[in-house]
Every structure is written in structure tokens, then in C-alpha cells.
Design a protein around this motif. Structure first.
Motif, PDB file in Angstrom:
ATOM      1  N   UNK A 233       0.665  -1.081   0.443  1.00 40.86           N
ATOM      2  CA  UNK A 233       0.252  -0.487  -0.098  1.00 40.86           C
ATOM      3  C   UNK A 233       0.294   1.358   0.204  1.00 40.86           C
ATOM      4  N   UNK A 234       0.864   2.201  -0.572  1.00 39.39           N
ATOM      5  CA  UNK A 234       1.074   3.388  -0.745  1.00 39.39           C
ATOM      6  C   UNK A 234      -0.067   4.426  -0.911  1.00 39.39           C
ATOM      7  N   UNK A 235       0.277   6.018  -0.813  1.00 35.11           N
ATOM      8  CA  UNK A 235      -0.646   6.552  -0.823  1.00 35.11           C
ATOM      9  C   UNK A 235      -1.229   6.770  -2.187  1.00 35.11           C
ATOM     10  N   UNK A 236      -1.220   6.265  -3.307  1.00 34.19           N
ATOM     11  CA  UNK A 236      -2.763   5.998  -4.483  1.00 34.19           C
ATOM     12  C   UNK A 236      -2.602   4.778  -4.695  1.00 34.19           C
ATOM     13  N   UNK A 237      -2.002   3.970  -4.524  1.00 33.96           N
ATOM     14  CA  UNK A 237      -3.129   2.162  -5.066  1.00 33.96           C
ATOM     15  C   UNK A 237      -2.306   1.488  -4.225  1.00 33.96           C
ATOM     16  N   UNK A 238      -2.565   0.083  -3.940  1.00 25.07           N
ATOM     17  CA  UNK A 238      -2.880  -0.973  -3.704  1.00 25.07           C
ATOM     18  C   UNK A 238      -2.198  -2.478  -4.384  1.00 25.07           C
ATOM     19  N   UNK A 239      -1.424  -2.610  -4.434  1.00 28.15           N
ATOM     20  CA  UNK A 239      -0.539  -3.414  -5.182  1.00 28.15           C
ATOM     21  C   UNK A 239      -0.170  -5.006  -4.665  1.00 28.15           C
ATOM     22  N   UNK A 240      -1.794  -6.155  -5.287  1.00 32.72           N
ATOM     23  CA  UNK A 240      -1.297  -7.313  -4.674  1.00 32.72           C
ATOM     24  C   UNK A 240      -0.075  -8.524  -5.558  1.00 32.72           C
ATOM     25  N   UNK A 241      -0.136  -9.120  -4.717  1.00 32.32           N
ATOM     26  CA  UNK A 241       1.111  -9.649  -5.260  1.00 32.32           C
ATOM     27  C   UNK A 241       1.007 -11.629  -4.481  1.00 32.32           C
ATOM     28  N   UNK A 242       0.170 -12.130  -5.388  1.00 31.63           N
ATOM     29  CA  UNK A 242       0.605 -13.540  -4.708  1.00 31.63           C
ATOM     30  C   UNK A 242       1.706 -14.517  -4.967  1.00 31.63           C
ATOM     31  N   UNK A 243       1.442 -14.957  -3.389  1.00 29.12           N
ATOM     32  CA  UNK A 243       3.335 -15.624  -3.524  1.00 29.12           C
ATOM     33  C   UNK A 243       3.031 -17.198  -3.410  1.00 29.12           C
ATOM     34  N   UNK A 244       3.641 -17.732  -4.293  1.00 28.37           N
ATOM     35  CA  UNK A 244       3.240 -19.490  -4.338  1.00 28.37           C
ATOM     36  C   UNK A 244       4.691 -20.017  -4.497  1.00 28.37           C
TER      37      UNK A 244
END
Length: 248
Positions: free
Chosen positions: A204-215
């Protein structure tokens, strides 16, 4: 920038959980959340619960946790084969017998949902955590679901992102205005072809959410062998090995 880790559906698979927790630690992520289903189908249900307790990881009440905590009856499901139905009954009874009363009490007190709010600069991010949906911990929502289903869930919860588990199949869907629906997959009983332990990193930053699936890979063969040595049906060892066993 803030990072949090979200995982789900450990299902008694301690070796897989330990690999995931080590990876989270190596990434320097301190905020960890579990979406439930700590028990059933691998022989370390008590150890998994105690690990979650010892690390003070906030955890939701999964449908399997609820069944074990409150000794709910087990009903056959029409989507299951006769072989899987028999194995499922035996595996759940194994948990009911072996999970300690103290750990059942812990499971019984887990929350159903969890809403998080993170402030970065002037931006507030609302993160809704559920086991499967807002109304149920036993609803199967897949990536192929109509977008309106997830958009309505986001609107109902007034969230920027809703994170779920339960299906054991990971996905990330983005909608307008940087809204997301994400399934973090399963730590201990993945239904994906690779059978890897899966979890989610949210940045999370002040502009966006970045989801990362880790396997991640883990000692799968050792885990399968321990299932075979326990009172849990060999069916679930074959499933982990992906020996042409499909669990829906």
C-alpha cells in the motif's frame, strides 16, 4: 509504503505454514493475517493452532474451524465422489478427536470478518478480510464469478479491497477506482495444478494497492508420508501429490 501478508486454509499442514511464515519474515513484513481453516486433512492441527496463537496472528473462523470448535455435523456434498465423501468424514472425525479442548476453545472465539484501515499520508485504505464471503464462511467464489458479485461485496463493506480464501485457488481481479477482489489461495491444501503453498502480499502507498500472490514449494512428499502414517485417509496424501485426485 506499508506491506501486509494474508494467508488462508492451512488445514493442519505445518510444514507448508512454516515455509510461508519464513518467507514473510525474510521479506520484513510484520503485519500478518490468517483467513481461517487451520484444521483438517493434515496431521498437525494442534501444532498449527498453537503456532498461530504463539505469534498472535489475527485469524478468522473458517468453516472447518467452526465445525471442529462446535462439533457440528458433517453432511455429504453432492459435488464429492463416494471416495472423497468417505475420506472427508474420516478426516474430520480425526480432527474432532485429536484437537485439544483448549484449541477448540480458541477456534470458537475467532471472529467471522475483520476490517482493516491503513492511513498513508492523507489516504485511508479499507481492507475487508473474509474467509469466503460477507454472509458465509462456506460460499465458493471463483475468478469466473460475475464482476457484480465482487463489486457488490466491495460496496457493502465500503472497502477498497476484499481478500478471501476458502476455494484454495488464488486470483486477483481489479475493478474501477483501484478496487480489488483477491483470493490468497491455500497454504496447506492448494487445488492449483502446482500444489504450491500460496499467500498474498499487499503493498500500500498513498496512491495504489498492489496485490502479489506468492507461491512456494515445501516438503510436500514428507507431508504426504506423514498423512499416510496418521489416521487421516491416504486420499489426502494422493491429493497433495496430485495423483489424478480432484477435490472440489
Amino acid at each position: 509504503m506499508i506491506q501486509i501478508a494474508v494467508f488462508s486454509d492451512v488445514h493442519g499442514n505445518l510444514p507448508a505454514l512454516e515455509v510461508v511464515l519464513k518467507d514473510i519474515e525474510q521479506r520484513g513484513i510484520y503485519q500478518k493475517f490468517c483467513l481461517g481453516d487451520l484444521v483438517d486433512f493434515a496431521p498437525w492441527g494442534n501444532e498449527v493452532i498453537e503456532k498461530i496463537k504463539s505469534l498472535n496472528i489475527p485469524c478468522l473462523l473458517g468453516n472447518h474451524d467452526e465445525r471442529i470448535a462446535f462439533d457440528l455435523p458433517v453432511f455429504p456434498l453432492s459435488k464429492h465422489s463416494e471416495e472423497e465423501t468417505k475420506a472427508r468424514f474420516v478426516a474430520i472425525e480425526h480432527s474432532k478427536k485429536h484437537i485439544t479442548e483448549e484449541n477448540k476453545k480458541f477456534l470458537s472465539g475467532l471472529p467471522f470478518h475483520l476490517k482493516l484501515n491503513y492511513k498513508i499520508g492523507n489516504k485511508h485504505w479499507n481492507i475487508q478480510l473474509v474467509h469466503s464471503s460477507l454472509e458465509s464462511n462456506d460460499t465458493y467464489l471463483y475468478e469466473s464469478e460475475n464482476d457484480e458479485v465482487f463489486i457488490n461485496m466491495l460496496e457493502d463493506s465500503k472497502a477498497d479491497i476484499i481478500v478471501m480464501g476458502h476455494t484454495h485457488i488464488s486470483f486477483a481481479k481489479q475493478f474501477e477506482n483501484n478496487k480489488w477482489a483477491v483470493n490468497c489461495g491455500s497454504v496447506g491444501r492448494s487445488k492449483e495444478e502446482n500444489r504450491l503453498a500460496s499467500y498474498l502480499v499487499l503493498t500500500l502507498d498513498d496512491e495504489k494497492i498492489i496485490p502479489e500472490i506468492v507461491q512456494l514449494s515445501y516438503p510436500l512428499e514428507e507431508t504426504a508420508h506423514q498423512i499416510e502414517e496418521s489416521g487421516i485417509p491416504d486420499y489426502y496424501a494422493s491429493f497433495l501429490r496430485n495423483d489424478n485426485v480432484l477435490i472440489l
